[in-house]
Motif scaffolding. Structure first.
Motif, PDB file in Angstrom:
ATOM      1  N   VAL A 163      75.337  -1.503  13.442  1.00 32.92           N
ATOM      2  CA  VAL A 163      74.756  -0.339  12.763  1.00 32.92           C
ATOM      3  C   VAL A 163      75.816   0.738  12.600  1.00 32.92           C
ATOM      4  O   VAL A 163      76.798   0.796  13.348  1.00 32.92           O
ATOM      5  N   ILE A 164      75.612   1.598  11.595  1.00 32.77           N
ATOM      6  CA  ILE A 164      76.437   2.787  11.430  1.00 32.77           C
ATOM      7  C   ILE A 164      75.826   3.899  12.269  1.00 32.77           C
ATOM      8  O   ILE A 164      74.606   4.088  12.278  1.00 32.77           O
ATOM      9  N   ILE A 165      76.648   4.631  12.986  1.00 31.84           N
ATOM     10  CA  ILE A 165      76.155   5.786  13.732  1.00 31.84           C
ATOM     11  C   ILE A 165      76.864   7.049  13.238  1.00 31.84           C
ATOM     12  O   ILE A 165      78.060   7.023  12.929  1.00 31.84           O
ATOM     13  N   THR A 166      76.096   8.134  13.168  1.00 31.33           N
ATOM     14  CA  THR A 166      76.613   9.423  12.700  1.00 31.33           C
ATOM     15  C   THR A 166      76.002  10.530  13.550  1.00 31.33           C
ATOM     16  O   THR A 166      75.145  10.282  14.406  1.00 31.33           O
ATOM     17  N   ILE A 173      71.910   7.054   5.209  1.00 31.61           N
ATOM     18  CA  ILE A 173      72.834   6.218   4.431  1.00 31.61           C
ATOM     19  C   ILE A 173      72.053   5.064   3.803  1.00 31.61           C
ATOM     20  O   ILE A 173      71.502   4.217   4.510  1.00 31.61           O
ATOM     21  N   THR A 174      71.996   5.045   2.490  1.00 35.32           N
ATOM     22  CA  THR A 174      71.315   3.963   1.769  1.00 35.32           C
ATOM     23  C   THR A 174      72.309   3.050   1.064  1.00 35.32           C
ATOM     24  O   THR A 174      71.964   1.942   0.669  1.00 35.32           O
ATOM     25  N   ASP A 175      73.533   3.522   0.891  1.00 36.14           N
ATOM     26  CA  ASP A 175      74.585   2.745   0.220  1.00 36.14           C
ATOM     27  C   ASP A 175      75.872   2.973   1.001  1.00 36.14           C
ATOM     28  O   ASP A 175      76.328   4.115   1.139  1.00 36.14           O
ATOM     29  N   ILE A 176      76.458   1.894   1.543  1.00 36.62           N
ATOM     30  CA  ILE A 176      77.637   2.064   2.398  1.00 36.62           C
ATOM     31  C   ILE A 176      78.832   2.634   1.636  1.00 36.62           C
ATOM     32  O   ILE A 176      79.753   3.184   2.248  1.00 36.62           O
ATOM     33  N   SER A 177      78.808   2.547   0.304  1.00 37.86           N
ATOM     34  CA  SER A 177      79.914   3.123  -0.469  1.00 37.86           C
ATOM     35  C   SER A 177      79.960   4.646  -0.322  1.00 37.86           C
ATOM     36  O   SER A 177      80.997   5.269  -0.581  1.00 37.86           O
ATOM     37  N   SER A 178      78.842   5.244   0.126  1.00 35.54           N
ATOM     38  CA  SER A 178      78.818   6.695   0.336  1.00 35.54           C
ATOM     39  C   SER A 178      79.692   7.106   1.513  1.00 35.54           C
ATOM     40  O   SER A 178      79.954   8.294   1.716  1.00 35.54           O
ATOM     41  N   GLN A 251      70.760   1.570   9.585  1.00 31.52           N
ATOM     42  CA  GLN A 251      70.708   0.114   9.546  1.00 31.52           C
ATOM     43  C   GLN A 251      71.509  -0.431   8.374  1.00 31.52           C
ATOM     44  O   GLN A 251      71.552   0.148   7.287  1.00 31.52           O
ATOM     45  N   LEU A 252      72.162  -1.570   8.608  1.00 30.68           N
ATOM     46  CA  LEU A 252      72.898  -2.277   7.565  1.00 30.68           C
ATOM     47  C   LEU A 252      72.177  -3.584   7.259  1.00 30.68           C
ATOM     48  O   LEU A 252      71.192  -3.928   7.907  1.00 30.68           O
TER      49      LEU A 252
END
Length: 295
Positions: A163-166, A173-178, A251-252
């Protein structure tokens, strides 16, 4: 040939330098040089190509190096067997990647005690643990999948989610390109598993990070994320309940839902019931907390 001479020779070959070999073995350089010369006199060959910038094995030296590794491993096995015959409790040396939650270590130690084993745990990254395992410094290692080879006895323990954590205030985050242009934090640049996962993320999202910062440990990484110093990619089960309350988890999908962890264990140890040990480790990884965020 003496064990001490073979150890000195192997260390010189692996470090490429007599000075570094002496430092690793806590010996003076003259002692290392004397042991190498003794081997060369005994075998009547030149074992090292000595240059101003270091040493490398000659053709005959390479042959000795390969045999010396086997001899040293057998010597270690002999010591372990003798130690086991003297003591009622078997010590099993286990290396574990640092991204796993601490209750995994506690469970391994507790279950090992129930079986009459002393589980001696060391924490590290996948590549260093695998290298140490191949040098017979561990009886088993628990590492990220994809780095072992067909010669290793492998058991899949866990297939989990990354998962990405911030920080808490970060937009969903809906698009990882962001994530393009973000500062990315990781525990260690020496961790091949983390580096591989980050590279996959960067490629899939066409991401060019502002910079990649090494934090040195997971506690420092999590506290830095909570402070808004960057974003990171971590194993979901590595996030404790306390950390979860301070950060936001994103979530990814796709291949990020299939991070695998495997056990490599020795099948040639006379003092270890490898099947029993593997079953014990596998049971630890059935813990339902590994499927959730927070523990």
């Amino acid at each position: 040939m003496k064990i001490s001479e073979l150890l000195a020779f192997v260390t010189v070959v692996e470090t490429g330098n007599i000075t570094q070999a002496a430092e690793r073995l806590n010996r003076v350089q003259s002692s290392i040089s004397h042991r190498i010369r003794s081997l060369e006199d005994n075998l009547d060959v030149i074992l090292l190509d000595r240059r101003t910038d270091g040493c490398s094995p000659t053709a005959q030296g390479q042959i000795l190096y390969e045999y010396a590794l086997k001899i040293l491993n057998l010597a270690d096995d002999c010591k372990n067997n003798i130690s086991y015959s003297k003591n009622s409790q078997l010590t099993i040396r286990v290396g574990i990647i640092e991204c796993l939650p601490p209750y995994i270590i506690s469970s391994l130690i507790d279950l090992g005690q129930d079986l009459g084993w002393n589980i001696d745990i060391s924490i590290g990254n996948t590549i260093s643990l695998l290298s140490a395992f191949d040098k017979n410094e561990f009886d088993a290692v628990i590492i990220g999948a994809g780095f072992s080879n067909a010669q290793h006895a492998r058991t899949l323990l866990l297939s989990s989610e990354l998962v990405i954590i911030t920080e808490k205030s970060h937009p969903r985050i809906t698009d990882i390109s962001s994530l393009d242009g973000e500062v990315f934090l990781l525990s260690s640049k020496k961790c091949a598993t983390s580096t591989r996962n980050f590279n996959v993320l960067f490629d899939e999202g066409n991401i060019t990070p502002k910079r990649v910062v090494e934090c040195g440990s997971y506690p420092v990484l999590f506290s830095s994320i909570a402070a808004g110093k960057g974003v990171s990619l971590v194993l979901r089960c590595s996030i404790s309940g306390e950390v979860k309350s301070k950060i936001k988890t994103h979530q990814l999908s796709g291949q990020f839902n299939d991070f695998k962890i495997e056990l490599l264990s020795r099948t040639d140890c006379a003092y270890l019931d490898s099947a029993k040990f593997t079953d014990m480790v596998a049971s630890v990884f059935q813990d339902p907390r590994l499927r959730d965020v927070g523990y």
